[in-house]
Design a protein around this motif. Structure first.
Motif, PDB file in Angstrom:
ATOM      1  N   LEU A  92       7.498 -14.295   5.296  1.00  0.00           N
ATOM      2  CA  LEU A  92       6.328 -14.800   6.005  1.00  0.00           C
ATOM      3  C   LEU A  92       6.002 -13.895   7.195  1.00  0.00           C
ATOM      4  N   LEU A  93       7.032 -13.586   7.978  1.00  0.00           N
ATOM      5  CA  LEU A  93       6.833 -12.743   9.164  1.00  0.00           C
ATOM      6  C   LEU A  93       6.480 -11.315   8.774  1.00  0.00           C
ATOM      7  N   GLY A  94       7.217 -10.797   7.795  1.00  0.00           N
ATOM      8  CA  GLY A  94       7.056  -9.398   7.432  1.00  0.00           C
ATOM      9  C   GLY A  94       5.841  -9.153   6.571  1.00  0.00           C
ATOM     10  N   ALA A  95       5.885  -9.663   5.335  1.00  0.00           N
ATOM     11  CA  ALA A  95       4.838  -9.355   4.378  1.00  0.00           C
ATOM     12  C   ALA A  95       3.503  -9.958   4.803  1.00  0.00           C
ATOM     13  N   ALA A  96       3.496 -11.238   5.150  1.00  0.00           N
ATOM     14  CA  ALA A  96       2.229 -11.894   5.467  1.00  0.00           C
ATOM     15  C   ALA A  96       1.603 -11.304   6.727  1.00  0.00           C
ATOM     16  N   LEU A  97       2.387 -11.243   7.785  1.00  0.00           N
ATOM     17  CA  LEU A  97       1.865 -10.712   9.050  1.00  0.00           C
ATOM     18  C   LEU A  97       1.493  -9.236   8.899  1.00  0.00           C
ATOM     19  N   GLY A  98       2.359  -8.496   8.199  1.00  0.00           N
ATOM     20  CA  GLY A  98       2.106  -7.072   7.994  1.00  0.00           C
ATOM     21  C   GLY A  98       0.813  -6.834   7.232  1.00  0.00           C
ATOM     22  N   LEU A  99       0.617  -7.579   6.141  1.00  0.00           N
ATOM     23  CA  LEU A  99      -0.600  -7.408   5.331  1.00  0.00           C
ATOM     24  C   LEU A  99      -1.846  -7.780   6.128  1.00  0.00           C
ATOM     25  N   LEU A 100      -1.766  -8.908   6.842  1.00  0.00           N
ATOM     26  CA  LEU A 100      -2.917  -9.338   7.636  1.00  0.00           C
ATOM     27  C   LEU A 100      -3.278  -8.259   8.661  1.00  0.00           C
ATOM     28  N   VAL A 102      -2.662  -5.052   8.480  1.00  0.00           N
ATOM     29  CA  VAL A 102      -3.210  -3.874   7.811  1.00  0.00           C
ATOM     30  C   VAL A 102      -4.681  -4.118   7.453  1.00  0.00           C
ATOM     31  N   VAL A 103      -4.965  -5.320   6.955  1.00  0.00           N
ATOM     32  CA  VAL A 103      -6.336  -5.637   6.544  1.00  0.00           C
ATOM     33  C   VAL A 103      -7.254  -5.714   7.764  1.00  0.00           C
ATOM     34  N   ALA A 104      -6.717  -6.250   8.880  1.00  0.00           N
ATOM     35  CA  ALA A 104      -7.546  -6.443  10.072  1.00  0.00           C
ATOM     36  C   ALA A 104      -7.977  -5.113  10.679  1.00  0.00           C
ATOM     37  N   GLY A 105      -7.205  -4.073  10.454  1.00  0.00           N
ATOM     38  CA  GLY A 105      -7.607  -2.767  10.983  1.00  0.00           C
ATOM     39  C   GLY A 105      -6.595  -2.202  11.958  1.00  0.00           C
ATOM     40  N   ARG A 106      -6.920  -1.008  12.452  1.00  0.00           N
ATOM     41  CA  ARG A 106      -5.941  -0.272  13.247  1.00  0.00           C
ATOM     42  C   ARG A 106      -5.525  -0.996  14.515  1.00  0.00           C
ATOM     43  N   TRP A 107      -6.464  -1.676  15.169  1.00  0.00           N
ATOM     44  CA  TRP A 107      -6.125  -2.316  16.449  1.00  0.00           C
ATOM     45  C   TRP A 107      -5.054  -3.382  16.267  1.00  0.00           C
ATOM     46  N   ALA A 108      -4.971  -3.982  15.076  1.00  0.00           N
ATOM     47  CA  ALA A 108      -3.940  -4.993  14.830  1.00  0.00           C
ATOM     48  C   ALA A 108      -2.699  -4.348  14.217  1.00  0.00           C
ATOM     49  N   GLU A 109      -2.934  -3.313  13.413  1.00  0.00           N
ATOM     50  CA  GLU A 109      -1.817  -2.695  12.704  1.00  0.00           C
ATOM     51  C   GLU A 109      -0.853  -2.040  13.684  1.00  0.00           C
ATOM     52  N   TRP A 110      -1.425  -1.385  14.714  1.00  0.00           N
ATOM     53  CA  TRP A 110      -0.583  -0.616  15.623  1.00  0.00           C
ATOM     54  C   TRP A 110       0.459  -1.476  16.342  1.00  0.00           C
ATOM     55  N   PRO A 111       0.048  -2.548  17.034  1.00  0.00           N
ATOM     56  CA  PRO A 111       1.077  -3.346  17.730  1.00  0.00           C
ATOM     57  C   PRO A 111       2.032  -4.058  16.780  1.00  0.00           C
ATOM     58  N   VAL A 112       1.510  -4.565  15.659  1.00  0.00           N
ATOM     59  CA  VAL A 112       2.374  -5.320  14.741  1.00  0.00           C
ATOM     60  C   VAL A 112       3.433  -4.413  14.141  1.00  0.00           C
ATOM     61  N   PHE A 113       3.012  -3.239  13.655  1.00  0.00           N
ATOM     62  CA  PHE A 113       4.006  -2.355  13.060  1.00  0.00           C
ATOM     63  C   PHE A 113       4.857  -1.670  14.121  1.00  0.00           C
ATOM     64  N   GLY A 114       4.318  -1.558  15.333  1.00  0.00           N
ATOM     65  CA  GLY A 114       5.141  -1.077  16.437  1.00  0.00           C
ATOM     66  C   GLY A 114       6.319  -2.021  16.665  1.00  0.00           C
ATOM     67  N   ALA A 115       6.006  -3.329  16.614  1.00  0.00           N
ATOM     68  CA  ALA A 115       7.068  -4.336  16.786  1.00  0.00           C
ATOM     69  C   ALA A 115       8.077  -4.243  15.646  1.00  0.00           C
ATOM     70  N   PHE A 116       7.581  -4.022  14.421  1.00  0.00           N
ATOM     71  CA  PHE A 116       8.506  -3.910  13.285  1.00  0.00           C
ATOM     72  C   PHE A 116       9.389  -2.672  13.429  1.00  0.00           C
ATOM     73  N   ASP A 117       8.794  -1.568  13.922  1.00  0.00           N
ATOM     74  CA  ASP A 117       9.580  -0.349  14.161  1.00  0.00           C
ATOM     75  C   ASP A 117      10.712  -0.631  15.137  1.00  0.00           C
ATOM     76  N   LEU A 118      10.363  -1.410  16.141  1.00  0.00           N
ATOM     77  CA  LEU A 118      11.319  -1.776  17.180  1.00  0.00           C
ATOM     78  C   LEU A 118      12.503  -2.522  16.574  1.00  0.00           C
ATOM     79  N   VAL A 119      12.158  -3.519  15.753  1.00  0.00           N
ATOM     80  CA  VAL A 119      13.198  -4.345  15.123  1.00  0.00           C
ATOM     81  C   VAL A 119      14.042  -3.493  14.186  1.00  0.00           C
TER      82      VAL A 119
END
Lengths: 281, 301
Positions: A92-100, A102-119
């Protein structure tokens, strides 16, 4: 070539049967729980501590005189609950949030995947340990901590699969027909990347089980006395010389379940991997 | 080349900073600090608790604590342990050799086993090594290292009475080594098997080279990039493995230090340990990237 193909098949089939048999037995154990023996998993008895197998206590009793088989059954329920719930959290956290994102665009992708990189930059066991300090002990926080620790795997797999699928003709067709991005994601792309997610889930579930058991073994997972298998091992270790079964039984159960998931994951990987479809393993 | 390496490196350094700050904030939002833990252990009056908290700087606002800690760290000062009144740097310095020795031994055993079994299975596809590939692989997936470690303690220390065997640190290294071997042996074997269909292998066969020579002299060097790409898996196995084995076998390394610090809410020690692990991971990632570029000319542009 022909010979190796013929030789590989029975093994794959046997492995599959073994995996399903183990998982079926564990599911049965988890569903019937303590009703199978009719004993209480928490009842202690000083006189009965460390006693061997009898007709009443099939696998004997632990250092507090609690019935090992009954605790194993209750533990199956709890262990599988933590494993499945934490994997579901991770998806739920990974796939769902990650996909959303990515679809929402760069402004959302950057912080979300930044957080995943961190983890991802932290070892999962150390991360789960740190999170547990923040969340406190207990079944829900262990589930959440493991879920967060394994979320990035699903995010990266979902993003990679999404990028692969967006170049496919059917997505272009959906776009041309005026399908909004979110609709395309949910109705067209998600079903196609489900295979990758399911396969990864089969790989993550045994790791979640192991992580829970290690955390409980370290004494920062579920509370003492809670019969998950990891906790049973941790509790029994101190008395292992007098009651080896109390430690051996949950260790064996844990290993068999992780083995079953590993065999299943291997099979799923072969089935969903389009490059390997139809070839012998 | 510099640009290709510099940008990811900057990103990695940014990641380290983010991790450090995230961990700092994470462990401070928790109710209950080190003083609370100490207060439950020994009798302390409310005044003593407040005094100790002021002395340790825990009564100040969190941003101020963060700023102070970052300034000190920039000067190379990791602070004092809140529980043991010793410099954190000294505690870490004491713990590092144990962890490094265990990791080095485990890595050597894991690589030797993994590469050895994968090569043997490629040289003799119908021999026992081909079966060993699957066995070691399933072993490492199915049986958690701490269960194997426990079994080893039971057999050697209690069953056979060989306490010395456990003291020299080789048993935990073997346990971690088998785990690492199991993770790398399958992809490595698949790579070797696939590569044995390449034309240069056929040419070598035509020259009359033995299967063993083909694998060791031709296939293995070519599979080096694959082995390096697996370093992430190896590192995860090493860190998880050393952590659990140290605690299980009572070795005074970083894993034991981190666990004790987490249990005791010893903030500076937790932060330093996590920082160290994060730096190690990022250094290994950067080294992997560099090695891959050096070994594979196609990536160099």
């Amino acid at each position: 070539m022909q010979a190796s193909f013929a030789a590989a098949k029975p093994f794959a089939l046997r492995a599959e049967i073994v995996a399903y048999a183990i998982l079926g037995a564990v599911a049965l154990l988890a569903l019937t729980g303590p009703t199978l023996t009719g004993l209480d998993p928490m009842t202690q008895s000083v006189a009965g501590s460390h006693s061997g197998p009898t007709t009443v206590h099939w696998l004997g009793r632990d250092h507090l005189g609690r019935d090992i088989f009954t605790r194993l059954a209750v533990g199956a329920r709890l262990t599988m609950l933590v494993a499945l719930a934490s994997t579901a959290t991770a998806i739920l956290l990974g796939a769902a949030l990650g996909l959303l994102a990515v679809v929402a665009g760069r402004w959302a992708e950057w912080p979300v995947f930044g957080a995943f990189d961190l983890v991802r930059a932290m070892p999962s066991i150390l991360l789960a340990m740190t999170l547990l300090v923040a969340l406190g002990p207990g079944v829900p926080s262990v589930t959440l901590a493991i879920g967060i620790a394994f979320a990035p795997i699903f995010a990266y797999i979902a993003r990679a699969a999404w990028m692969r699928e967006t170049t496919a003709g059917y997505v272009a067709a959906a776009n041309v027909m005026g399908s909004p991005p979110l609709t395309t994601l949910v109705w067209h792309i998600a079903p196609n990347i489900l295979g990758a997610i399911v396969t990864q889930a089969a790989i993550v579930i045994p790791r979640a089980i192991t992580t829970e058991s290690v955390l409980s073994f370290f004494g920062i997972g579920v509370a003492p006395g809670t019969p998950t298998w990891g906790r049973m091992i941790a509790d029994a270790v101190k008395y292992v010389e007098r009651a080896p079964l109390a430690a051996l039984v949950p260790v064996l159960a844990l290993s068999m379940v992780t083995l079953a998931f590993a065999l299943l994951g291997d099979k799923l990987r072969l089935r969903w991997d389009p490059l390997r479809k139809g070839t012998s393993p | 080349m510099i640009r290709a390496l510099g940008v990811p490196l900057l990103r990695q350094i940014g990641l380290i900073c983010a991790i450090v700050i995230a961990v700092f904030l994470l462990i401070r939002v928790v109710p209950g600090d080190v003083v609370d833990v100490m207060a439950t252990e020994g009798d302390m009056t409310a005044a003593e608790v407040a005094e100790l908290r002021a002395e340790l700087g825990l009564d100040r606002p969190v941003p101020e604590q963060l700023a102070l800690w970052l300034t000190r760290m920039a000067q190379g000062d990791l602070g004092m342990s809140l529980r043991f009144e010793r410099p954190v740097a000294q505690m870490i310095e004491y713990a590092i050799p144990t962890t490094l020795a265990l990791a080095a031994k485990s890595l050597a055993i894991g690589l030797l086993l993994g590469v050895g079994i994968a090569s043997a299975a490629t040289i003799w596809p119908r021999g026992p090594a081909a079966w060993l590939v699957d066995f070691v692989n399933l072993w490492s997936i199915a049986i958690p290292t701490f269960c194997v470690g426990l079994a080893a303690i039971l057999v050697f220390a209690i069953g056979l009475g060989w306490m010395k065997v456990l003291g020299n640190g080789f048993v935990p290294a073997i346990v971690i080594g088998i785990d690492i071997a199991g993770q790398i042996v399958k992809p490595l074997h698949e790579e070797l098997k696939e590569a044995s269909a390449a034309p240069y292998v056929r040419a070598a066969k035509a020259r009359g080279e033995s299967p063993a020579r083909i694998v060791l002299a031709h296939l293995l060097p070519n599979a080096a990039p694959v082995a390096i790409a697996l370093s992430g898996l190896i590192l995860a196995g090493l860190i998880g493995g050393t952590l659990t084995m140290e605690v299980l076998f009572g070795l005074p390394g970083l894993g034991t230090l981190a666990l004790q610090a987490i249990q005791g809410r010893d903030y500076p020690v937790i932060q330093a340990a996590i920082l160290l692990f994060a730096v190690a991971i990022i250094l290994v990632n950067a080294a992997t990237d560099l090695l891959q570029r050096l070994l594979d000319p196609r990536l160099r542009r």
